[in-house]
Design an enzyme around this catalytic site. Structure first.
Site, mmCIF file in Angstrom:
data_model
loop_
_atom_site.group_PDB
_atom_site.id
_atom_site.type_symbol
_atom_site.label_atom_id
_atom_site.label_comp_id
_atom_site.label_asym_id
_atom_site.label_seq_id
_atom_site.Cartn_x
_atom_site.Cartn_y
_atom_site.Cartn_z
ATOM 1 N N HIS A 1 0.943 -1.130 0.010
ATOM 2 C CA HIS A 1 -0.109 0.014 -0.194
ATOM 3 C C HIS A 1 1.143 1.197 -0.148
ATOM 4 O O HIS A 1 1.950 1.122 0.612
ATOM 5 C CB HIS A 1 -0.934 -0.191 1.297
ATOM 6 C CG HIS A 1 -1.882 1.024 1.266
ATOM 7 N ND1 HIS A 1 -1.719 2.104 2.098
ATOM 8 C CD2 HIS A 1 -3.267 0.951 0.871
ATOM 9 C CE1 HIS A 1 -3.101 2.801 1.866
ATOM 10 N NE2 HIS A 1 -4.087 2.024 1.373
ATOM 11 N N ASP B 1 3.236 -4.837 7.875
ATOM 12 C CA ASP B 1 2.078 -3.685 7.870
ATOM 13 C C ASP B 1 0.965 -4.698 8.023
ATOM 14 O O ASP B 1 0.661 -5.607 6.983
ATOM 15 C CB ASP B 1 2.240 -2.984 6.626
ATOM 16 C CG ASP B 1 0.664 -2.340 6.273
ATOM 17 O OD1 ASP B 1 -0.122 -2.797 6.901
ATOM 18 O OD2 ASP B 1 0.861 -1.527 5.090
ATOM 19 N N GLN C 1 -4.448 -5.021 6.962
ATOM 20 C CA GLN C 1 -5.407 -5.800 6.388
ATOM 21 C C GLN C 1 -5.392 -7.176 7.135
ATOM 22 O O GLN C 1 -6.126 -8.101 6.767
ATOM 23 C CB GLN C 1 -5.219 -6.086 4.911
ATOM 24 C CG GLN C 1 -5.303 -4.620 4.190
ATOM 25 C CD GLN C 1 -6.730 -4.102 4.126
ATOM 26 O OE1 GLN C 1 -7.664 -5.073 4.286
ATOM 27 N NE2 GLN C 1 -6.774 -2.884 3.949
ATOM 28 N N LYS D 1 -9.997 -0.772 10.545
ATOM 29 C CA LYS D 1 -10.058 -1.838 9.368
ATOM 30 C C LYS D 1 -10.472 -3.227 10.164
ATOM 31 O O LYS D 1 -10.608 -4.255 9.664
ATOM 32 C CB LYS D 1 -8.980 -2.117 8.885
ATOM 33 C CG LYS D 1 -8.749 -1.031 7.663
ATOM 34 C CD LYS D 1 -7.516 -0.986 6.911
ATOM 35 C CE LYS D 1 -7.072 -0.113 6.126
ATOM 36 N NZ LYS D 1 -7.703 0.513 5.162
ATOM 37 N N CYS E 1 -4.898 2.793 -3.679
ATOM 38 C CA CYS E 1 -3.755 3.568 -3.042
ATOM 39 C C CYS E 1 -2.418 2.179 -3.025
ATOM 40 O O CYS E 1 -1.821 2.124 -2.340
ATOM 41 C CB CYS E 1 -3.535 3.930 -1.545
ATOM 42 S SG CYS E 1 -4.782 4.967 -1.505
#
Lengths: 146, 389
Positions: free
Chosen positions: B106, B183, B186, B209, B347
């Site tokens: 991302h 990261d 998600q 999220k 993105c």
């Protein structure tokens, strides 16, 4: 009319499938880019302006049906027009799709009136027109709707 | 209701809907606990502080951090990466050093590193991806050089759904002496995360999220790293002492939480963690897997539809393109049917370039979605096709 059919009228779909004046004409003397960084729509407008008249106009790039057909209809509308009049038509078109005016310079441009019911898509419809303004006025920066 | 239709919300990778428990926790904070934290001697401040710090402990248990002192509250995943880039990585980088990321990051895990490269003269290196959307791990070892000073990998791709084998990637990086940031924005809504088992140096994620509020996120960092890092933002609550001649810093995590924090965000995030815990990742995973398989099969039946990202290990994200219909046009038409999907580059512009598409349409699924909602998406796509053809 069904808002979707209103937005995606046959003329828009036709120009999306077969964009007119697509490509870079020979002998152009102005060009400008239009880019929407959030959605990725990206066009370059090419002009040949002689004695304040748009003798040649073309465009390249990619984007959604609304942006591409708007660029295509724009080129058809403005070919042969004085540059100053083209700027007025461009202003009128932006006002039309934003809902600030009901007046369209031509019936083909009036087809884009449906866009005003979809505010997120006004940027699509106006992107090429913003680039056109930069090309005519020799503004070197990329036009953006953001 | 959206445009006369029951909402079919399939944009969960952008942000999730919030359960009643999360909303109630935020309201409860404002109605019953509203005070600033860490500062007041009055009872309300103590209650708010207790709630805030209990939230930190809850997060630590949620990701199995060694101690709650390894949990820094930040605005979100993006701020977490910027914190690590500025406070941990920046002092370690010299001209010619390398930062390793992957081709499916991302923008929030690309741009902070690019900014750092501009400041330090370091270079970004990229683990490539194959046509299925899986990282080509065979190239990882050769990309980990003696100049690599930090690696930052996405756990789950937001635009392709790929679940990366981060445990293996971390092990390879650590073998090369390279610290790793993950990261996890998600990942946390879909699968359990154990930072000690992963042995990552940092793990960042966002509350919104994972059914929590916006504006709150977590940067987990190993205690020894946080202790050695300087603050990257100054202000109240992150200091030990302040003199005009110079100041000293509080111990982590307070060192990295300058100013009044997002207290309501922590209240909501705590409730979201409880909510996920009550559902259980096993049940979430089973339902989402069923939806992914069903959705993939149903969408593949549509002529001219191509799914981008077909990794073997995939979270519930279906990214696709349609012949002759730009994703933005599709997005507008399905919205008219009450179906919310994401369209655009998500993105992740390098991913779009890699797969040769300007944008995709993306249906991202959560545990509260149903097969009937997938059917609604299919019907909406068919309507778009009928308009365009």
């Amino acid at each position: 009319m069904d808002p979707m059919r209103e937005l995606y009228q046959q003329l828009i779909l036709d120009h999306n499938r077969k964009p007119r004046n697509f490509g870079r004409p020979e002998g152009t003397n102005r060009e400008a880019e239009g880019y929407n960084p959030l959605c990725g729509d990206h066009y370059t407008i090419y002009l040949d302006i002689e004695n304040d008249e748009i003798e040649q106009i073309g465009f390249e790039g990619s984007g959604c049906a609304i942006s591409k057909s708007s660029a295509s209809v724009m080129t058809e509308t403005l070919k042969g027009k004085p540059a100053r009049e083209a700027l007025e038509i461009a202003s009128g078109f932006v006002d039309l799709v934003k809902g600030d005016s009901d007046e369209a310079a031509t019936s083909k441009l009036a087809v884009f009136k449906g866009v005003r019911d979809f505010p997120t898509r006004t940027k699509c419809a106006t992107l090429a027109w913003h680039a056109l303004r930069n090309a005519i006025e020799n503004i070197p920066t990329t036009a953006t709707t953001e | 209701m959206v445009k006369g239709h029951p909402l079919v919300y399939l944009d969960n990778a952008a942000t999730t809907q919030k359960p009643r428990q999360v909303i109630d926790a935020i309201v409860h904070y404002y109605e019953e606990q509203n005070a600033n934290v860490h500062r007041g001697v009055h009872q309300l401040s103590q209650i708010a502080t207790s709630m805030y710090e209990e939230g930190r402990k809850k997060v630590a248990r949620f990701i199995n951090a060694g101690t709650e002192r390894e949990v820094v509250f930040v605005k979100g995943c993006t701020e977490g990466i910027n914190l690590v880039a500025n406070s941990f990585a920046a002092p370690r980088l010299r001209e010619g050093d390398e930062i390793l990321i992957t081709a499916i990051e991302h923008h929030s895990n690309i741009v902070p590193w690019q900014l750092l490269c501009q400041r330090t003269g370091a270079k970004l290196h990229i683990v490539p991806v194959n046509d299925l959307g899986e990282l080509i791990l065979g190239e990882l070892d050769s990309l980990l050089t003696e100049r690599t000073k930090i690696a930052s990998f996405v756990h789950v791709s937001n635009s392709l759904g790929t679940v990366n084998p981060v445990r293996e990637m971390i092990a390879r990086a650590k073998a090369a002496g390279v610290p790793v940031v993950i990261d996890g924005a998600q990942a946390v809504p879909h699968l359990p995360v154990d930072v000690q088992d992963l042995d990552c140096d940092f793990y960042v994620f966002s509350g919104h999220k994972m059914f929590g509020p916006t504006g709150i996120g977590v940067a987990y960092g190993k205690a020894e790293h946080l202790a050695a890092m300087s603050p990257w933002q100054g202000g109240g609550d992150m200091i030990e002492s302040v003199r005009f001649e110079g100041s000293t810093w509080a111990q982590p995590p307070a060192r990295f939480e300058a100013g009044t924090p997002n207290i309501e965000g922590v209240a909501g995030l705590s409730a979201a963690i409880d909510y996920i815990g009550a559902l259980g990742y096993e049940a979430i995973g089973a339902h989402e897997h069923d939806l992914l398989e069903y959705g993939t099969a149903e969408l593949e039946k549509i002529e001219g539809l191509r799914i981008i990202g077909q990794a073997g290990d995939k979270a519930s994200v279906i990214s696709f393109v349609l012949d002759d219909i730009h994703p933005h046009d599709l997005g507008t038409i399905v919205d008219e049917e009450g179906v919310a999907i994401r369209t655009g580059h998500h993105c992740t512009q390098p991913v779009m370039e890699r797969f040769g598409v300007p944008a995709t349409a993306r249906a991202s699924l959560a545990f509260y979605n149903t097969r009937a909602e997938i059917d609604a998406l299919v019907r909406a796509i068919e309507r778009a096709i009928s308009i365009f053809r």
